[in-house]
Design a protein around this motif. Structure first.
Motif, PDB file in Angstrom:
ATOM      1  N   ILE A 142       0.859  -1.184   0.000  1.00  0.00           N
ATOM      2  CA  ILE A 142       0.000   0.000   0.000  1.00  0.00           C
ATOM      3  C   ILE A 142       0.894   1.231   0.000  1.00  0.00           C
ATOM      4  N   GLY A 143       0.843   1.981  -1.077  1.00  0.00           N
ATOM      5  CA  GLY A 143       1.685   3.160  -1.204  1.00  0.00           C
ATOM      6  C   GLY A 143       1.085   4.367  -0.502  1.00  0.00           C
ATOM      7  N   ALA A 144       1.942   5.141   0.140  1.00  0.00           N
ATOM      8  CA  ALA A 144       1.511   6.368   0.809  1.00  0.00           C
ATOM      9  C   ALA A 144       1.926   7.573  -0.015  1.00  0.00           C
TER      10      ALA A 144
ATOM     11  N   VAL B 262       6.590   2.940   1.732  1.00  0.00           N
ATOM     12  CA  VAL B 262       6.843   3.151   0.314  1.00  0.00           C
ATOM     13  C   VAL B 262       5.686   3.946  -0.272  1.00  0.00           C
ATOM     14  N   GLY B 263       5.921   4.621  -1.385  1.00  0.00           N
ATOM     15  CA  GLY B 263       4.817   5.345  -2.008  1.00  0.00           C
ATOM     16  C   GLY B 263       5.271   6.232  -3.147  1.00  0.00           C
TER      17      GLY B 263
ATOM     18  N   ASP C 134      -4.346   7.402  -8.355  1.00  0.00           N
ATOM     19  CA  ASP C 134      -4.147   6.023  -7.921  1.00  0.00           C
ATOM     20  C   ASP C 134      -3.617   5.152  -9.057  1.00  0.00           C
ATOM     21  N   ALA C 135      -2.890   5.763  -9.979  1.00  0.00           N
ATOM     22  CA  ALA C 135      -2.466   5.052 -11.189  1.00  0.00           C
ATOM     23  C   ALA C 135      -1.366   4.027 -10.936  1.00  0.00           C
ATOM     24  N   ILE C 136      -0.659   4.161  -9.829  1.00  0.00           N
ATOM     25  CA  ILE C 136       0.529   3.335  -9.608  1.00  0.00           C
ATOM     26  C   ILE C 136       0.262   2.232  -8.593  1.00  0.00           C
ATOM     27  N   SER C 137       0.634   1.019  -8.951  1.00  0.00           N
ATOM     28  CA  SER C 137       0.619  -0.102  -8.006  1.00  0.00           C
ATOM     29  C   SER C 137       2.066  -0.410  -7.627  1.00  0.00           C
TER      30      SER C 137
ATOM     31  N   ASP D 129       8.752  -7.781  -4.847  1.00  0.00           N
ATOM     32  CA  ASP D 129       9.028  -9.059  -5.495  1.00  0.00           C
ATOM     33  C   ASP D 129      10.345  -9.612  -4.957  1.00  0.00           C
ATOM     34  N   ASN D 130      10.247 -10.408  -3.895  1.00  0.00           N
ATOM     35  CA  ASN D 130      11.421 -11.030  -3.278  1.00  0.00           C
ATOM     36  C   ASN D 130      12.465  -9.985  -2.886  1.00  0.00           C
ATOM     37  N   GLY D 131      11.991  -8.850  -2.360  1.00  0.00           N
ATOM     38  CA  GLY D 131      12.899  -7.804  -1.897  1.00  0.00           C
ATOM     39  C   GLY D 131      13.139  -6.702  -2.894  1.00  0.00           C
ATOM     40  N   ASN D 132      12.741  -6.898  -4.144  1.00  0.00           N
ATOM     41  CA  ASN D 132      12.851  -5.856  -5.165  1.00  0.00           C
ATOM     42  C   ASN D 132      11.555  -5.052  -5.205  1.00  0.00           C
ATOM     43  N   LEU D 133      11.658  -3.737  -5.256  1.00  0.00           N
ATOM     44  CA  LEU D 133      10.481  -2.881  -5.281  1.00  0.00           C
ATOM     45  C   LEU D 133      10.155  -2.490  -6.717  1.00  0.00           C
ATOM     46  N   ILE D 134       8.849  -2.571  -7.062  1.00  0.00           N
ATOM     47  CA  ILE D 134       8.404  -2.278  -8.425  1.00  0.00           C
ATOM     48  C   ILE D 134       7.211  -1.328  -8.364  1.00  0.00           C
ATOM     49  N   TRP D 135       7.345  -0.163  -9.002  1.00  0.00           N
ATOM     50  CA  TRP D 135       6.230   0.768  -9.175  1.00  0.00           C
ATOM     51  C   TRP D 135       5.741   0.612 -10.616  1.00  0.00           C
TER      52      TRP D 135
END
Length: 233
Positions: free
Chosen positions: A41-43, A146-147, A161-164, A168-174
């Motif tokens: 959940i992004g802030a 994160v956000g 709210d376009a970004i999810s 992924d196993n410690g890697n962050l993906i926007w």
């Protein structure tokens, strides 16, 4: 006596059969468990919660040109900030539990006339390629905070709210999951927090846009040290 002998014979066979099957079964081979990607959940980005920035060899921020080899696709400006109230962000003088905020501001380049013509003439190929920004290494000391800037997302992507965001196993993906797409010239700021200060600039990021993957350099924490005694003896 004959009856006893007749009874003893099958009994002996049963005992022998039982003995023959008493050997232990081989232990099952352990199968490594791969953690499934988790949605975070992004802030919204609140700059008022940030204190001074870390000043490295390249200054208080690192600017990288995002190029696909033929043209500049955009720019990446990154910095790391201490918590609110800290006027000088020097990790060597701060407590070990200090939380650092990694900030990345991505601006896509304006489309020139040639790029616009190519975009118009390009044939439809079905589903559009993903647009995303990610780390290419496991984020050490990640605090699960994160956000991104929702105001910038609304302006550049057409939807706050376009970004999810995925771990992924410690890697962050926007990933841009909603809206009409990233408008040329638009800026979106992404952020995440870690209990580890950056080791220095590293090619640890990737921008994927228009089907192209572009490596990017920015501040990144060092790898986590293995737990003492966990190494093979």
């Amino acid at each position: 006596m004959t009856r006893l002998k007749n009874f003893a014979a099958p009994l002996a066979c049963m005992v022998l059969a039982a003995c023959g099957s008493s050997e232990p079964e081989p232990a099952p081979t352990p199968t490594p468990t791969v953690a499934a990607p988790r949605t975070l959940i992004g802030a919204d980005l609140d700059l008022s919660t940030l204190g001074a920035r870390i000043v490295g060899p390249q200054g208080a921020e690192i600017e990288t040109a995002l190029s696909n080899g033929t043209r500049q696709v955009g720019t990446l400006v990154s910095y790391v900030a201490c918590p609110e109230g800290i006027e000088t962000c020097n990790p060597g003088e701060l407590p070990d539990d200090t939380v650092y905020t990694y900030v990345h501001k991505i601006t896509l380049a304006e489309i020139d006339d040639v790029g616009a013509d190519e975009a118009i003439d390009a044939p439809a190929t079905g589903e559009a390629p993903p647009t995303l920004f990610r780390t290419t290494r496991k984020v050490s000391g990640f605090t699960q905070s994160v956000g991104y800037s929702t105001a910038e997302a609304e302006a550049a992507l057409g939807d706050p709210d376009a970004i999810s965001i995925i771990n992924d196993n410690g890697n962050l993906i926007w990933r841009v999951a909603r809206g009409p797409g990233w408008q040329p010239g638009g800026t979106v700021t992404l952020w995440w927090r870690s209990t580890m200060a950056p080791q220095g600039p590293a090619e640890a990021y990737l921008l994927e846009v228009d089907g192209e993957q572009i490596a990017a350099t920015g501040p990144f924490p060092p790898e986590e040290k293995p737990v003492e005694g966990s190494a093979a003896r």
